[in-house]
Motif scaffolding. Sequence first.
Motif, PDB file in Angstrom:
ATOM      1  N   ARG A 107       0.874  -1.184   0.000  1.00 29.96           N
ATOM      2  CA  ARG A 107       0.000   0.000   0.000  1.00 29.96           C
ATOM      3  C   ARG A 107       0.911   1.234   0.000  1.00 29.96           C
ATOM      4  N   TYR A 108       1.557   1.430  -1.165  1.00 29.76           N
ATOM      5  CA  TYR A 108       2.678   2.359  -1.240  1.00 29.76           C
ATOM      6  C   TYR A 108       2.283   3.815  -0.991  1.00 29.76           C
ATOM      7  N   ASP A 109       1.144   4.229  -1.497  1.00 27.14           N
ATOM      8  CA  ASP A 109       0.735   5.626  -1.317  1.00 27.14           C
ATOM      9  C   ASP A 109       0.529   5.937   0.165  1.00 27.14           C
ATOM     10  N   ASP A 161       2.724   8.431   2.807  1.00 30.34           N
ATOM     11  CA  ASP A 161       2.128   9.432   3.701  1.00 30.34           C
ATOM     12  C   ASP A 161       2.663   9.269   5.127  1.00 30.34           C
ATOM     13  N   ALA A 162       2.756   8.021   5.567  1.00 33.86           N
ATOM     14  CA  ALA A 162       3.232   7.763   6.933  1.00 33.86           C
ATOM     15  C   ALA A 162       4.711   8.120   7.075  1.00 33.86           C
ATOM     16  N   PHE A 163       5.501   7.812   6.065  1.00 36.77           N
ATOM     17  CA  PHE A 163       6.921   8.186   6.095  1.00 36.77           C
ATOM     18  C   PHE A 163       7.086   9.709   6.121  1.00 36.77           C
ATOM     19  N   GLN A 164       6.209  10.414   5.408  1.00 31.84           N
ATOM     20  CA  GLN A 164       6.274  11.874   5.404  1.00 31.84           C
ATOM     21  C   GLN A 164       6.000  12.438   6.799  1.00 31.84           C
ATOM     22  N   LEU A 180       8.826   2.914  -6.064  1.00 32.59           N
ATOM     23  CA  LEU A 180       7.972   1.723  -6.028  1.00 32.59           C
ATOM     24  C   LEU A 180       6.523   2.067  -6.365  1.00 32.59           C
ATOM     25  N   ALA A 181       6.065   3.207  -5.850  1.00 32.89           N
ATOM     26  CA  ALA A 181       4.694   3.637  -6.127  1.00 32.89           C
ATOM     27  C   ALA A 181       4.505   3.923  -7.613  1.00 32.89           C
ATOM     28  N   ARG A 182       5.504   4.591  -8.208  1.00 35.89           N
ATOM     29  CA  ARG A 182       5.430   4.863  -9.656  1.00 35.89           C
ATOM     30  C   ARG A 182       5.449   3.567 -10.461  1.00 35.89           C
ATOM     31  N   LYS A 234      15.648   8.074   2.814  1.00 33.24           N
ATOM     32  CA  LYS A 234      15.946   7.015   1.834  1.00 33.24           C
ATOM     33  C   LYS A 234      14.703   6.172   1.556  1.00 33.24           C
ATOM     34  N   LYS A 235      13.942   5.907   2.611  1.00 31.74           N
ATOM     35  CA  LYS A 235      12.710   5.132   2.444  1.00 31.74           C
ATOM     36  C   LYS A 235      11.727   5.869   1.534  1.00 31.74           C
ATOM     37  N   ILE A 236      11.611   7.174   1.728  1.00 26.98           N
ATOM     38  CA  ILE A 236      10.688   7.967   0.912  1.00 26.98           C
ATOM     39  C   ILE A 236      11.105   7.929  -0.550  1.00 26.98           C
ATOM     40  N   LYS A 237      12.388   8.060  -0.806  1.00 34.67           N
ATOM     41  CA  LYS A 237      12.896   8.020  -2.186  1.00 34.67           C
ATOM     42  C   LYS A 237      12.625   6.660  -2.825  1.00 34.67           C
ATOM     43  N   LYS A 238      12.920   5.595  -2.080  1.00 39.05           N
ATOM     44  CA  LYS A 238      12.703   4.241  -2.595  1.00 39.05           C
ATOM     45  C   LYS A 238      11.224   3.979  -2.847  1.00 39.05           C
ATOM     46  N   LEU A 239      10.403   4.396  -1.895  1.00 35.43           N
ATOM     47  CA  LEU A 239       8.977   4.107  -1.988  1.00 35.43           C
ATOM     48  C   LEU A 239       8.301   4.917  -3.084  1.00 35.43           C
TER      49      LEU A 239
END
Length: 305
Positions: A98-100, A104-107, A129-131, A121-126
Amino acid sequence: MAGSEAAVPSTGGGEVSLKDQGNEYFKAGNFLKAAAIYTQAIKQDPKNATLYSNRAAAFLNLVKLTKALADAEMTISLRPDWEKGYFRKACILEAMERYDQALDAFQVALHYNPHSTEVSKKIKKLSQLARDKKRAEEVESMRSNVNVAKHLSTVTSEMAEKYGGEESSRVLFSFLVETMENAVKTWHETSKVDPRVYFLLDNEKTDTEKYAPVVNIDKAFESPHTHSNCFSFLRQYVEDSFARAACLITPKSLISYPQVWKGQGFRKWKHGQNDGFFVQFESPYVRKLWFIPCNSEKGMALCRS
Protein backbone atom coordinates in the motif's frame (compact mmCIF):
# COMPACT_ATOMS: atom_id res chain seq x y z
CA MET A 1 19.66 -29.92 29.38
CA ALA A 2 16.10 -28.71 28.93
CA GLY A 3 15.13 -26.99 25.66
CA SER A 4 17.31 -25.60 22.91
CA GLU A 5 16.78 -21.86 23.40
CA ALA A 6 19.77 -19.81 24.43
CA ALA A 7 19.47 -18.20 27.84
CA VAL A 8 18.63 -14.52 27.86
CA PRO A 9 21.71 -12.68 29.13
CA SER A 10 21.42 -10.64 32.28
CA THR A 11 22.27 -6.94 32.28
CA GLY A 12 24.74 -6.43 35.08
CA GLY A 13 23.49 -9.14 37.43
CA GLY A 14 20.04 -7.60 38.03
CA GLU A 15 16.71 -8.94 36.87
CA VAL A 16 16.23 -8.59 33.11
CA SER A 17 13.08 -6.67 32.22
CA LEU A 18 10.54 -8.22 29.90
CA LYS A 19 11.23 -5.48 27.38
CA ASP A 20 14.96 -6.26 27.42
CA GLN A 21 14.26 -9.97 27.14
CA GLY A 22 12.07 -9.32 24.12
CA ASN A 23 14.78 -7.15 22.58
CA GLU A 24 17.38 -9.91 22.99
CA TYR A 25 15.13 -12.48 21.33
CA PHE A 26 14.43 -9.97 18.55
CA LYS A 27 18.16 -9.39 17.96
CA ALA A 28 18.66 -13.16 17.85
CA GLY A 29 16.01 -13.44 15.14
CA ASN A 30 13.51 -15.29 17.31
CA PHE A 31 10.63 -12.97 16.46
CA LEU A 32 7.90 -15.31 17.67
CA LYS A 33 9.40 -15.48 21.16
CA ALA A 34 10.08 -11.74 21.10
CA ALA A 35 6.43 -11.01 20.28
CA ALA A 36 5.29 -13.28 23.11
CA ILE A 37 7.57 -11.53 25.62
CA TYR A 38 6.45 -8.09 24.43
CA THR A 39 2.85 -9.23 24.93
CA GLN A 40 3.62 -10.13 28.54
CA ALA A 41 5.26 -6.72 29.02
CA ILE A 42 2.23 -4.92 27.53
CA LYS A 43 -0.07 -6.67 30.02
CA GLN A 44 2.06 -5.17 32.81
CA ASP A 45 2.39 -1.75 31.17
CA PRO A 46 -0.46 -1.26 28.62
CA LYS A 47 0.30 2.43 28.01
CA ASN A 48 3.93 1.91 26.98
CA ALA A 49 4.21 2.98 23.31
CA THR A 50 7.70 1.48 22.95
CA LEU A 51 6.40 -2.00 23.69
CA TYR A 52 3.73 -1.75 21.00
CA SER A 53 6.33 -0.41 18.57
CA ASN A 54 8.68 -3.30 19.32
CA ARG A 55 5.92 -5.89 19.01
CA ALA A 56 4.86 -4.31 15.70
CA ALA A 57 8.42 -4.86 14.44
CA ALA A 58 8.32 -8.49 15.58
CA PHE A 59 4.95 -9.07 13.90
CA LEU A 60 6.28 -7.44 10.72
CA ASN A 61 9.16 -9.93 10.61
CA LEU A 62 6.67 -12.73 11.17
CA VAL A 63 4.59 -11.35 8.26
CA LYS A 64 1.61 -10.96 10.58
CA LEU A 65 0.86 -7.65 8.95
CA THR A 66 -2.64 -6.99 10.29
CA LYS A 67 -1.45 -7.43 13.88
CA ALA A 68 1.65 -5.38 13.16
CA LEU A 69 -0.42 -2.52 11.75
CA ALA A 70 -2.73 -2.55 14.80
CA ASP A 71 0.30 -2.23 17.09
CA ALA A 72 1.72 0.61 14.99
CA GLU A 73 -1.59 2.44 15.23
CA MET A 74 -1.61 1.93 19.02
CA THR A 75 1.94 3.29 19.18
CA ILE A 76 0.81 6.44 17.38
CA SER A 77 -2.26 6.87 19.57
CA LEU A 78 -0.12 6.64 22.72
CA ARG A 79 2.65 8.91 21.42
CA PRO A 80 1.30 10.93 18.46
CA ASP A 81 4.43 13.09 18.20
CA TRP A 82 6.90 10.16 18.12
CA GLU A 83 8.48 9.47 14.76
CA LYS A 84 8.93 5.74 15.47
CA GLY A 85 5.22 4.94 15.39
CA TYR A 86 4.79 6.44 11.93
CA PHE A 87 7.96 4.73 10.75
CA ARG A 88 6.64 1.35 11.92
CA LYS A 89 3.30 1.99 10.26
CA ALA A 90 4.95 3.00 7.00
CA CYS A 91 7.16 -0.12 6.90
CA ILE A 92 4.12 -2.34 7.46
CA LEU A 93 2.09 -0.58 4.77
CA GLU A 94 5.06 -0.98 2.42
CA ALA A 95 5.04 -4.73 3.11
CA MET A 96 1.32 -4.69 2.27
CA GLU A 97 2.20 -2.91 -1.01
CA ARG A 98 0.00 0.00 0.00
CA TYR A 99 2.68 2.36 -1.24
CA ASP A 100 0.73 5.63 -1.32
CA GLN A 101 -0.36 5.23 2.31
CA ALA A 102 3.14 4.15 3.31
CA LEU A 103 4.55 7.29 1.71
CA ASP A 104 2.13 9.43 3.70
CA ALA A 105 3.23 7.76 6.93
CA PHE A 106 6.92 8.19 6.09
CA GLN A 107 6.27 11.87 5.40
CA VAL A 108 4.77 12.27 8.88
CA ALA A 109 7.77 10.44 10.37
CA LEU A 110 10.07 12.85 8.54
CA HIS A 111 8.07 15.78 9.89
CA TYR A 112 8.81 14.67 13.47
CA ASN A 113 12.42 13.78 12.66
CA PRO A 114 13.52 15.89 9.66
CA HIS A 115 17.16 14.83 9.97
CA SER A 116 16.51 11.09 9.60
CA THR A 117 18.47 9.83 6.58
CA GLU A 118 16.79 6.43 6.99
CA VAL A 119 13.34 7.93 6.51
CA SER A 120 14.53 10.07 3.59
CA LYS A 121 15.95 7.01 1.83
CA LYS A 122 12.71 5.13 2.44
CA ILE A 123 10.69 7.97 0.91
CA LYS A 124 12.90 8.02 -2.19
CA LYS A 125 12.70 4.24 -2.60
CA LEU A 126 8.98 4.11 -1.99
CA SER A 127 8.23 6.93 -4.40
CA GLN A 128 9.84 4.86 -7.14
CA LEU A 129 7.97 1.72 -6.03
CA ALA A 130 4.69 3.64 -6.13
CA ARG A 131 5.43 4.86 -9.66
CA ASP A 132 6.41 1.36 -10.75
CA LYS A 133 3.27 -0.16 -9.25
CA LYS A 134 1.04 2.44 -10.91
CA ARG A 135 2.70 1.83 -14.28
CA ALA A 136 2.43 -1.94 -13.88
CA GLU A 137 -1.29 -1.55 -13.19
CA GLU A 138 -1.64 0.64 -16.30
CA VAL A 139 0.22 -1.93 -18.41
CA GLU A 140 -1.93 -4.76 -17.07
CA SER A 141 -5.05 -2.72 -17.82
CA MET A 142 -3.90 -2.15 -21.40
CA ARG A 143 -3.16 -5.84 -21.79
CA SER A 144 -6.53 -6.87 -20.38
CA ASN A 145 -8.69 -4.30 -22.15
CA VAL A 146 -7.81 -4.79 -25.80
CA ASN A 147 -9.97 -2.54 -27.97
CA VAL A 148 -8.73 -2.45 -31.55
CA ALA A 149 -11.90 -0.89 -32.93
CA LYS A 150 -11.24 2.48 -31.31
CA HIS A 151 -8.06 2.82 -33.42
CA LEU A 152 -9.84 2.00 -36.71
CA SER A 153 -12.44 4.77 -37.03
CA THR A 154 -11.16 5.81 -40.46
CA VAL A 155 -11.43 2.20 -41.67
CA THR A 156 -15.04 2.05 -40.47
CA SER A 157 -15.89 5.15 -42.49
CA GLU A 158 -14.06 3.88 -45.57
CA MET A 159 -15.80 0.52 -45.48
CA ALA A 160 -19.21 2.16 -45.07
CA GLU A 161 -18.46 4.42 -48.05
CA LYS A 162 -17.10 1.67 -50.30
CA TYR A 163 -19.66 -1.01 -49.48
CA GLY A 164 -22.71 1.13 -48.92
CA GLY A 165 -24.79 -1.51 -47.21
CA GLU A 166 -24.55 -1.23 -43.46
CA GLU A 167 -24.68 -4.98 -42.86
CA SER A 168 -21.92 -5.76 -45.35
CA SER A 169 -19.47 -3.21 -43.94
CA ARG A 170 -20.34 -4.24 -40.39
CA VAL A 171 -19.52 -7.90 -41.08
CA LEU A 172 -16.19 -7.01 -42.72
CA PHE A 173 -15.23 -4.67 -39.91
CA SER A 174 -16.13 -7.21 -37.22
CA PHE A 175 -14.01 -9.83 -38.99
CA LEU A 176 -11.02 -7.46 -39.09
CA VAL A 177 -11.37 -6.39 -35.45
CA GLU A 178 -11.80 -9.94 -34.16
CA THR A 179 -8.75 -11.17 -36.09
CA MET A 180 -6.56 -8.31 -34.89
CA GLU A 181 -7.70 -8.55 -31.28
CA ASN A 182 -7.08 -12.29 -31.17
CA ALA A 183 -3.55 -11.67 -32.46
CA VAL A 184 -2.91 -8.99 -29.83
CA LYS A 185 -4.21 -11.21 -27.03
CA THR A 186 -2.07 -14.11 -28.25
CA TRP A 187 1.01 -11.88 -28.23
CA HIS A 188 0.20 -10.72 -24.71
CA GLU A 189 0.02 -14.33 -23.57
CA THR A 190 2.95 -15.82 -25.49
CA SER A 191 5.02 -12.92 -26.93
CA LYS A 192 4.46 -14.28 -30.45
CA VAL A 193 1.88 -14.90 -33.17
CA ASP A 194 1.74 -17.60 -35.81
CA PRO A 195 2.01 -16.51 -39.46
CA ARG A 196 -1.44 -17.15 -40.89
CA VAL A 197 -4.07 -15.79 -43.22
CA TYR A 198 -7.64 -15.72 -41.97
CA PHE A 199 -10.52 -15.76 -44.46
CA LEU A 200 -14.05 -14.45 -44.16
CA LEU A 201 -15.75 -17.23 -46.08
CA ASP A 202 -19.13 -16.93 -47.75
CA ASN A 203 -21.75 -18.88 -45.84
CA GLU A 204 -23.69 -19.69 -48.98
CA LYS A 205 -21.02 -20.17 -51.66
CA THR A 206 -17.91 -21.57 -49.94
CA ASP A 207 -17.30 -25.31 -50.02
CA THR A 208 -16.24 -25.64 -46.36
CA GLU A 209 -15.24 -29.29 -46.93
CA LYS A 210 -12.50 -28.06 -49.25
CA TYR A 211 -11.61 -24.59 -47.97
CA ALA A 212 -10.57 -23.80 -44.40
CA PRO A 213 -10.91 -20.33 -42.82
CA VAL A 214 -7.19 -20.31 -41.87
CA VAL A 215 -4.05 -20.97 -43.95
CA ASN A 216 -0.52 -21.26 -42.53
CA ILE A 217 2.11 -19.09 -44.30
CA ASP A 218 5.27 -19.76 -42.28
CA LYS A 219 7.45 -20.03 -45.45
CA ALA A 220 5.97 -17.04 -47.25
CA PHE A 221 8.66 -14.48 -46.42
CA GLU A 222 11.84 -16.50 -46.81
CA SER A 223 12.71 -15.17 -50.28
CA PRO A 224 11.25 -13.22 -53.21
CA HIS A 225 10.42 -16.55 -54.85
CA THR A 226 8.43 -17.99 -51.91
CA HIS A 227 6.83 -14.58 -51.36
CA SER A 228 5.57 -14.42 -54.95
CA ASN A 229 4.36 -18.01 -54.99
CA CYS A 230 2.56 -17.67 -51.68
CA PHE A 231 0.62 -14.60 -52.67
CA SER A 232 -0.31 -16.10 -56.04
CA PHE A 233 -1.67 -19.09 -54.14
CA LEU A 234 -3.58 -16.87 -51.70
CA ARG A 235 -5.18 -14.84 -54.47
CA GLN A 236 -6.36 -18.02 -56.13
CA TYR A 237 -7.57 -19.37 -52.77
CA VAL A 238 -9.67 -16.27 -52.21
CA GLU A 239 -11.22 -16.56 -55.65
CA ASP A 240 -11.93 -20.29 -55.46
CA SER A 241 -13.32 -20.18 -51.91
CA PHE A 242 -15.51 -17.12 -52.59
CA ALA A 243 -13.93 -15.46 -49.54
CA ARG A 244 -15.33 -12.00 -48.84
CA ALA A 245 -12.12 -10.78 -47.19
CA ALA A 246 -8.76 -11.97 -45.88
CA CYS A 247 -6.55 -10.85 -43.03
CA LEU A 248 -2.87 -11.74 -42.89
CA ILE A 249 -1.01 -11.89 -39.56
CA THR A 250 2.76 -12.43 -39.49
CA PRO A 251 5.49 -11.61 -36.98
CA LYS A 252 8.25 -9.23 -38.02
CA SER A 253 10.91 -11.67 -36.79
CA LEU A 254 9.87 -14.24 -39.41
CA ILE A 255 10.32 -11.95 -42.39
CA SER A 256 13.53 -12.37 -44.36
CA TYR A 257 12.00 -10.67 -47.39
CA PRO A 258 10.91 -7.94 -47.82
CA GLN A 259 12.42 -6.25 -44.75
CA VAL A 260 10.61 -2.97 -45.21
CA TRP A 261 11.99 -1.54 -41.97
CA LYS A 262 15.35 -1.15 -43.74
CA GLY A 263 13.89 1.46 -46.11
CA GLN A 264 15.50 4.90 -46.07
CA GLY A 265 14.52 8.44 -46.96
CA PHE A 266 10.80 9.12 -47.19
CA ARG A 267 10.16 5.38 -46.68
CA LYS A 268 12.17 5.24 -43.47
CA TRP A 269 10.77 2.83 -40.88
CA LYS A 270 8.98 4.66 -38.05
CA HIS A 271 9.01 2.01 -35.35
CA GLY A 272 12.67 1.77 -34.32
CA GLN A 273 13.88 -1.67 -33.35
CA ASN A 274 10.58 -2.78 -31.84
CA ASP A 275 9.48 -6.33 -32.37
CA GLY A 276 5.88 -6.88 -33.38
CA PHE A 277 3.68 -8.17 -36.17
CA PHE A 278 2.08 -7.10 -39.42
CA VAL A 279 -1.61 -7.13 -40.23
CA GLN A 280 -2.71 -6.91 -43.86
CA PHE A 281 -6.42 -6.68 -44.65
CA GLU A 282 -7.69 -7.43 -48.17
CA SER A 283 -11.19 -7.07 -49.55
CA PRO A 284 -12.51 -6.14 -53.00
CA TYR A 285 -12.63 -2.41 -52.22
CA VAL A 286 -10.46 -1.91 -49.14
CA ARG A 287 -6.80 -2.79 -48.60
CA LYS A 288 -4.93 -1.85 -45.41
CA LEU A 289 -1.58 -2.67 -43.86
CA TRP A 290 -0.56 -2.10 -40.22
CA PHE A 291 2.47 -2.83 -38.09
CA ILE A 292 1.70 -3.38 -34.40
CA PRO A 293 4.88 -2.76 -32.35
CA CYS A 294 5.30 -4.90 -29.25
CA ASN A 295 7.75 -4.82 -26.39
CA SER A 296 8.10 -5.88 -22.78
CA GLU A 297 7.30 -3.53 -19.93
CA LYS A 298 7.29 -4.36 -16.22
CA GLY A 299 7.97 -7.97 -17.22
CA MET A 300 4.82 -8.15 -19.36
CA ALA A 301 4.42 -8.34 -23.13
CA LEU A 302 2.55 -5.31 -24.46
CA CYS A 303 1.30 -4.43 -27.94
CA ARG A 304 1.27 -0.73 -28.75
CA SER A 305 -1.32 1.21 -30.72
